[in-house]
Design a protein around this motif. Structure first.
Motif, PDB file in Angstrom:
ATOM      1  N   LYS A  72      36.857   7.822  78.662  1.00  0.00           N
ATOM      2  CA  LYS A  72      35.986   7.288  79.697  1.00  0.00           C
ATOM      3  C   LYS A  72      36.098   5.770  79.849  1.00  0.00           C
ATOM      4  CE  LYS A  72      32.907  11.212  79.515  1.00  0.00           C
ATOM      5  NZ  LYS A  72      31.649  11.819  79.046  1.00  0.00           N
ATOM      6  N   HIS A  73      36.672   5.110  78.874  1.00  0.00           N
ATOM      7  CA  HIS A  73      36.919   3.670  78.968  1.00  0.00           C
ATOM      8  C   HIS A  73      38.374   3.373  79.293  1.00  0.00           C
ATOM      9  CE1 HIS A  73      33.254   2.383  76.298  1.00  0.00           C
ATOM     10  NE2 HIS A  73      32.920   3.180  77.292  1.00  0.00           N
ATOM     11  N   ARG A  74      39.186   4.405  79.277  1.00  0.00           N
ATOM     12  CA  ARG A  74      40.619   4.181  79.419  1.00  0.00           C
ATOM     13  C   ARG A  74      41.200   5.120  80.483  1.00  0.00           C
ATOM     14  NH1 ARG A  74      43.342   1.542  75.619  1.00  0.00           N
ATOM     15  NH2 ARG A  74      45.131   2.893  75.991  1.00  0.00           N
ATOM     16  N   PRO A  75      41.027   4.761  81.763  1.00  0.00           N
ATOM     17  CA  PRO A  75      41.626   5.572  82.819  1.00  0.00           C
ATOM     18  C   PRO A  75      43.139   5.499  82.734  1.00  0.00           C
ATOM     19  CG  PRO A  75      40.793   3.501  83.715  1.00  0.00           C
ATOM     20  CD  PRO A  75      40.322   3.573  82.281  1.00  0.00           C
ATOM     21  N   LEU A  76      43.781   6.519  83.274  1.00  0.00           N
ATOM     22  CA  LEU A  76      45.236   6.464  83.369  1.00  0.00           C
ATOM     23  C   LEU A  76      45.611   5.370  84.361  1.00  0.00           C
ATOM     24  CD1 LEU A  76      45.973  10.296  83.473  1.00  0.00           C
ATOM     25  CD2 LEU A  76      46.283   8.736  81.545  1.00  0.00           C
ATOM     26  N   ASN A  77      46.720   4.729  84.107  1.00  0.00           N
ATOM     27  CA  ASN A  77      47.193   3.658  84.974  1.00  0.00           C
ATOM     28  C   ASN A  77      48.630   3.958  85.385  1.00  0.00           C
ATOM     29  OD1 ASN A  77      47.617   1.299  86.335  1.00  0.00           O
ATOM     30  ND2 ASN A  77      47.812   0.030  84.508  1.00  0.00           N
ATOM     31  N   PRO A  78      48.868   4.356  86.635  1.00  0.00           N
ATOM     32  CA  PRO A  78      47.902   4.403  87.743  1.00  0.00           C
ATOM     33  C   PRO A  78      47.004   5.635  87.660  1.00  0.00           C
ATOM     34  CG  PRO A  78      50.023   5.227  88.476  1.00  0.00           C
ATOM     35  CD  PRO A  78      50.216   4.750  87.057  1.00  0.00           C
ATOM     36  N   LEU A  79      45.858   5.524  88.337  1.00  0.00           N
ATOM     37  CA  LEU A  79      44.879   6.618  88.321  1.00  0.00           C
ATOM     38  C   LEU A  79      45.488   7.941  88.804  1.00  0.00           C
ATOM     39  CD1 LEU A  79      41.427   5.455  89.755  1.00  0.00           C
ATOM     40  CD2 LEU A  79      41.916   6.287  87.453  1.00  0.00           C
ATOM     41  N   LEU A 202      43.195  18.715  67.727  1.00  0.00           N
ATOM     42  CA  LEU A 202      41.988  19.226  68.379  1.00  0.00           C
ATOM     43  C   LEU A 202      41.257  17.979  68.885  1.00  0.00           C
ATOM     44  CD1 LEU A 202      39.612  21.890  66.804  1.00  0.00           C
ATOM     45  CD2 LEU A 202      38.852  20.153  68.399  1.00  0.00           C
ATOM     46  N   ARG A 203      41.368  17.733  70.177  1.00  0.00           N
ATOM     47  CA  ARG A 203      41.026  16.417  70.713  1.00  0.00           C
ATOM     48  C   ARG A 203      39.529  16.126  70.739  1.00  0.00           C
ATOM     49  NH1 ARG A 203      40.019  11.860  71.719  1.00  0.00           N
ATOM     50  NH2 ARG A 203      40.751  10.626  73.468  1.00  0.00           N
ATOM     51  N   TYR A 204      38.713  17.168  70.904  1.00  0.00           N
ATOM     52  CA  TYR A 204      37.269  16.946  71.009  1.00  0.00           C
ATOM     53  C   TYR A 204      36.538  17.720  69.922  1.00  0.00           C
ATOM     54  CZ  TYR A 204      38.978  15.192  75.421  1.00  0.00           C
ATOM     55  OH  TYR A 204      39.700  14.500  76.365  1.00  0.00           O
ATOM     56  N   GLY A 210      29.807  11.021  70.719  1.00  0.00           N
ATOM     57  CA  GLY A 210      29.519   9.587  70.747  1.00  0.00           C
ATOM     58  C   GLY A 210      30.778   8.734  70.689  1.00  0.00           C
ATOM     59  N   ILE A 211      31.891   9.331  70.315  1.00  0.00           N
ATOM     60  CA  ILE A 211      33.164   8.598  70.237  1.00  0.00           C
ATOM     61  C   ILE A 211      34.120   9.031  71.342  1.00  0.00           C
ATOM     62  CG2 ILE A 211      35.240   8.251  68.829  1.00  0.00           C
ATOM     63  CD1 ILE A 211      33.392   8.367  66.370  1.00  0.00           C
ATOM     64  N   THR A 212      34.286  10.341  71.474  1.00  0.00           N
ATOM     65  CA  THR A 212      35.249  10.843  72.464  1.00  0.00           C
ATOM     66  C   THR A 212      34.650  10.954  73.858  1.00  0.00           C
ATOM     67  OG1 THR A 212      34.673  13.181  72.162  1.00  0.00           O
ATOM     68  CG2 THR A 212      36.348  12.271  70.681  1.00  0.00           C
ATOM     69  N   PHE A 243      41.566   6.683  65.156  1.00  0.00           N
ATOM     70  CA  PHE A 243      42.915   6.520  64.608  1.00  0.00           C
ATOM     71  C   PHE A 243      43.574   5.252  65.130  1.00  0.00           C
ATOM     72  CE2 PHE A 243      47.521   7.282  64.596  1.00  0.00           C
ATOM     73  CZ  PHE A 243      47.716   7.555  63.255  1.00  0.00           C
ATOM     74  N   PHE A 244      43.386   4.983  66.422  1.00  0.00           N
ATOM     75  CA  PHE A 244      44.018   3.804  67.019  1.00  0.00           C
ATOM     76  C   PHE A 244      43.105   2.584  67.009  1.00  0.00           C
ATOM     77  CE2 PHE A 244      46.577   7.161  69.233  1.00  0.00           C
ATOM     78  CZ  PHE A 244      47.786   6.827  68.637  1.00  0.00           C
ATOM     79  N   GLY A 245      41.941   2.694  66.373  1.00  0.00           N
ATOM     80  CA  GLY A 245      41.048   1.554  66.270  1.00  0.00           C
ATOM     81  C   GLY A 245      40.423   1.159  67.593  1.00  0.00           C
ATOM     82  N   LEU A 246      40.175   2.143  68.462  1.00  0.00           N
ATOM     83  CA  LEU A 246      39.595   1.870  69.774  1.00  0.00           C
ATOM     84  C   LEU A 246      38.075   1.999  69.733  1.00  0.00           C
ATOM     85  CD1 LEU A 246      42.126   4.003  71.830  1.00  0.00           C
ATOM     86  CD2 LEU A 246      42.116   1.513  71.562  1.00  0.00           C
ATOM     87  N   GLU A 247      37.420   1.357  70.699  1.00  0.00           N
ATOM     88  CA  GLU A 247      35.963   1.451  70.771  1.00  0.00           C
ATOM     89  C   GLU A 247      35.572   2.882  71.167  1.00  0.00           C
ATOM     90  OE1 GLU A 247      34.954  -1.267  73.873  1.00  0.00           O
ATOM     91  OE2 GLU A 247      35.897  -0.088  75.433  1.00  0.00           O
ATOM     92  N   PRO A 248      34.393   3.336  70.707  1.00  0.00           N
ATOM     93  CA  PRO A 248      33.895   4.635  71.171  1.00  0.00           C
ATOM     94  C   PRO A 248      33.728   4.619  72.681  1.00  0.00           C
ATOM     95  CG  PRO A 248      32.574   3.798  69.352  1.00  0.00           C
ATOM     96  CD  PRO A 248      33.475   2.681  69.777  1.00  0.00           C
ATOM     97  N   ALA A 249      33.920   5.790  73.296  1.00  0.00           N
ATOM     98  CA  ALA A 249      33.833   5.870  74.777  1.00  0.00           C
ATOM     99  C   ALA A 249      32.932   7.016  75.178  1.00  0.00           C
ATOM    100  CB  ALA A 249      35.232   6.045  75.357  1.00  0.00           C
ATOM    101  N   PRO A 250      31.626   6.911  74.836  1.00  0.00           N
ATOM    102  CA  PRO A 250      30.719   8.028  75.129  1.00  0.00           C
ATOM    103  C   PRO A 250      30.414   8.208  76.609  1.00  0.00           C
ATOM    104  CG  PRO A 250      29.511   6.191  74.175  1.00  0.00           C
ATOM    105  CD  PRO A 250      30.961   5.824  74.111  1.00  0.00           C
ATOM    106  N   THR A 251      30.452   7.097  77.359  1.00  0.00           N
ATOM    107  CA  THR A 251      30.137   7.167  78.801  1.00  0.00           C
ATOM    108  C   THR A 251      31.102   6.275  79.575  1.00  0.00           C
ATOM    109  OG1 THR A 251      28.567   5.351  78.533  1.00  0.00           O
ATOM    110  CG2 THR A 251      27.649   7.581  78.463  1.00  0.00           C
ATOM    111  N   TYR A 252      31.094   6.434  80.890  1.00  0.00           N
ATOM    112  CA  TYR A 252      31.963   5.600  81.735  1.00  0.00           C
ATOM    113  C   TYR A 252      31.421   4.178  81.789  1.00  0.00           C
ATOM    114  CZ  TYR A 252      34.327   9.810  83.235  1.00  0.00           C
ATOM    115  OH  TYR A 252      35.055  10.963  83.256  1.00  0.00           O
TER     116      TYR A 252
END
Ligand SMILES: [Zn+2]
Length: 252
Positions: A72-79, A202-204, A210-212, A243-252
């Motif tokens: 939710k914090h990392r959209p595909l680029n390009p969308l 298992l991605r989710y 709260g993270i994914t 794993f990649f040390g990214l911030e949690p992305a619970p919401t957009y």
């Protein structure tokens, strides 16, 4: 502008060390000191410093990278990214001819073969979904459940792993398709235990919304390659964000 790659330190060093223990990573190359010359040097010879193995570098930004992280914090680029090299995976059931990127499809076929040999049957519910398809899917869920609720289980177009061609939803026909009870089926348990060996995670996982940003999805597997899936398995880290040390992305 985010960097196009990420060097993983700290947590992932665990993975590096474990890989080294398995003999699959290059051994550290010690710095070699010069042979003592005939004339003694007045300055002491510096102590050799062993060179640590290089930290793995993963590209998590390029939507064409097998280690891309979309949330939710990392959209595909390009969308509107459209994945290339798509094929229809065989071996597993695929009644609707769902597509995956070739590397993920090959891994899924290896996994399906081994699962079948273990008496586990599985079929593909969903693979690649285009931006337009995801838009339709997401809007349908928003119309039915409202946006807040829909966001807990469906991605906005441009934010879905399915758009990368690297994610697959699996089922075994036991009546738990897209329900959490899939985790209790023979296929769900086999996948949870073994998918990492084929490069899937298992991605989710349960309890990590709260993270994914998503509820438990025991049917959704993401291909990341065996290097990352093995490092995650060995380290006990269960989300790509951690794993990649990214911030949690619970919401957009
Ligand atoms: Zn899915």
């Amino acid at each position: 502008m985010k960097s196009s790659s990420v060097a993983v330190f700290g947590l992932v060093m665990t993975g590096t060390l474990l890989l080294t223990a398995c003999g699959t990573a290059p051994m550290p190359v010690p710095t070699v000191t010069k042979t003592a010359s005939a004339t003694p040097s007045p300055t002491p010879t510096p102590t050799p410093t062993p060179t640590p193995p290089p930290a793995p570098v993963y590209n998590i930004d390029d939507p064409g990278s097998i280690t891309v992280v979309a949330n939710k914090h990392r959209p595909l680029n390009p969308l509107s990214y459209e994945a290339g090299d798509m094929v229809v995976p065989g071996v597993v059931g695929n009644p609707n001819g769902r597509l995956l990127r070739a590397e993920a499809a090959a891994a899924l076929e290896r996994m399906g073969t081994d699962a079948a040999n273990a008496g586990i049957w599985m079929t593909i519910l969903s693979g690649y979904r285009s931006y337009a398809t995801q838009e339709q899917t997401y809007n349908g869920f928003v119309a039915r459940d409202g946006e807040e609720r829909a966001n807990q289980y469906s991605a906005k177009p441009g934010h879905s792993e399915h758009q990368t061609g690297l994610a697959v939803d699996l089922d075994d026909g036991s009546g738990c398709a897209l329900y959490t009870c899939f985790a209790d089926t023979a296929a769900g348990q086999w996948l949870a235990a073994n998918a990492w060996q084929y490069g899937f995670v298992l991605r989710y996982p349960d309890g990590y919304i709260g993270i994914t940003g998503y509820e438990f999805e025991p049917w959704h597997f993401r291909y990341v390659g065996t290097e990352v899936s093995t490092a995650m398995h060995n380290s006990g880290i269960v989300t790509l964000e951690e794993f990649f040390g990214l911030e949690p992305a619970p919401t957009y």
